[in-house]
Scaffold this active site. Structure first.
Site, PDB file in Angstrom:
ATOM      1  N   GLU A  43      11.429  18.052  -6.486  1.00  0.00           N
ATOM      2  CA  GLU A  43      10.294  17.143  -6.378  1.00  0.00           C
ATOM      3  C   GLU A  43       9.858  16.877  -4.941  1.00  0.00           C
ATOM      4  OE1 GLU A  43      11.637  13.782  -8.643  1.00  0.00           O
ATOM      5  OE2 GLU A  43      10.966  14.639 -10.541  1.00  0.00           O
TER       6      GLU A  43
ATOM      7  N   GLU B 149      32.311  24.211 -13.601  1.00  0.00           N
ATOM      8  CA  GLU B 149      32.648  23.161 -12.631  1.00  0.00           C
ATOM      9  C   GLU B 149      34.102  23.242 -12.164  1.00  0.00           C
ATOM     10  OE1 GLU B 149      34.019  19.131 -14.656  1.00  0.00           O
ATOM     11  OE2 GLU B 149      31.979  19.639 -15.254  1.00  0.00           O
TER      12      GLU B 149
END
Length: 266
Positions: free
Chosen positions: A77, A108
């Site tokens: 963004e 992960e």
């Protein structure tokens, strides 16, 4: 770890919809207070980030699952909002971009993969790496921070437990302890909300410090749809006290709100 402790509520399946929504909202109200307590830590991190970015450094986020997705969202963004290059703020998620939509099993748990992922971007000592992990124990994030710190990269983190391995690995930890989740262990809830709030504060304050906001306006935003074009026209009209036609002409000629305002004042 408080993120894994038992919820304050029980027998959730017996609650009415109204009870569920009300109780979730009650828990959510505590999140901004936890963020407020972490402001001194966040301030220290932002000041260090700005110092490096003014010298040409970049900002990287790494995380897994919800945490990784939030980092990717915040990074993605920045270009449309502040007109910065797409490689200035970069979000990396364990398991690659496919993990944004669908969980990648055990991604992960690889403590070496984050640094390998960062090598694609030729990370340097001018850059900053912020690890995002609700639990504070994600191997992908810990490994990335440890190696980055060894290489002289500025390191920070956003975690939701105190005294975590991720915080220990970062030079500038931000610990936002939100307590037990409404659904026990579901850290996409309060912890995720806290991380989103912190990321909003971090990137917004960095961009303002870098001169990407004038007054209170996004003068470098990209006009990529009709809504944003209308917003740009309104900003120029407001700043220059001019007509819509004049604002549109200035934007057409100069391609940005900043350029239009500067031209209109000369």
């Amino acid at each position: 770890m408080t993120t894994e402790t038992t919820s304050h509520y029980d027998h959730l399946e017996r609650m009415t919809v109204k009870e569920l929504l009300t109780c979730i909202n009650q828990e959510d109200k505590t999140v901004p207070q936890a963020v407020e307590r972490a402001i001194p830590q966040l301030e220290a991190l932002v000041e260090q980030i700005v110092k490096r970015m003014r010298q040409g450094g970049r900002l990287f986020y790494i995380g897994a699952g919800t945490s990784g997705r939030l980092g990717v969202v915040d990074a993605s963004e920045c270009p449309p909002t502040y007109g910065v290059p797409h490689d200035l703020v970069i979000g990396i998620i364990a398991g690659g971009d496919q993990a944004i939509r669908r969980a990648v099993e055990f991604a992960e748990d690889d403590a070496e993969q984050a640094w390998k992922d960062l090598q694609k971007y030729h990370i340097t000592e001018l850059d900053t790496l912020v690890g995002i992990a609700a639990s504070g124990r994600t191997p992908y994030v810990i490994g990335g921070l440890v190696e980055a710190r060894k290489q002289g990269v500025l390191t920070g983190c956003i975690v939701c437990n105190e005294n975590s391995a991720v915080a220990e690995a970062a030079a500038y930890p931000v610990e936002v302890v939100v307590g037990p989740e409404f659904v026990t262990g579901s850290t996409r809830m309060k912890a995720g909300t806290a991380q989103k709030l912190v990321l909003n504060m971090l990137s917004t304050s960095v961009m303002i410090q870098l001169g990407r906001v004038k007054g209170n306006k996004m003068v470098d935003m990209q006009m990529t749809n009709h809504k944003l074009v209308e917003r740009a026209i309104g900003m120029v009209m407001d700043e220059l006290s001019t007509t819509r036609e004049e604002a549109e002409a200035l934007l057409d000629a100069h391609g940005s709100v900043r350029g239009a305002i500067e031209a209109g004042r000369t």
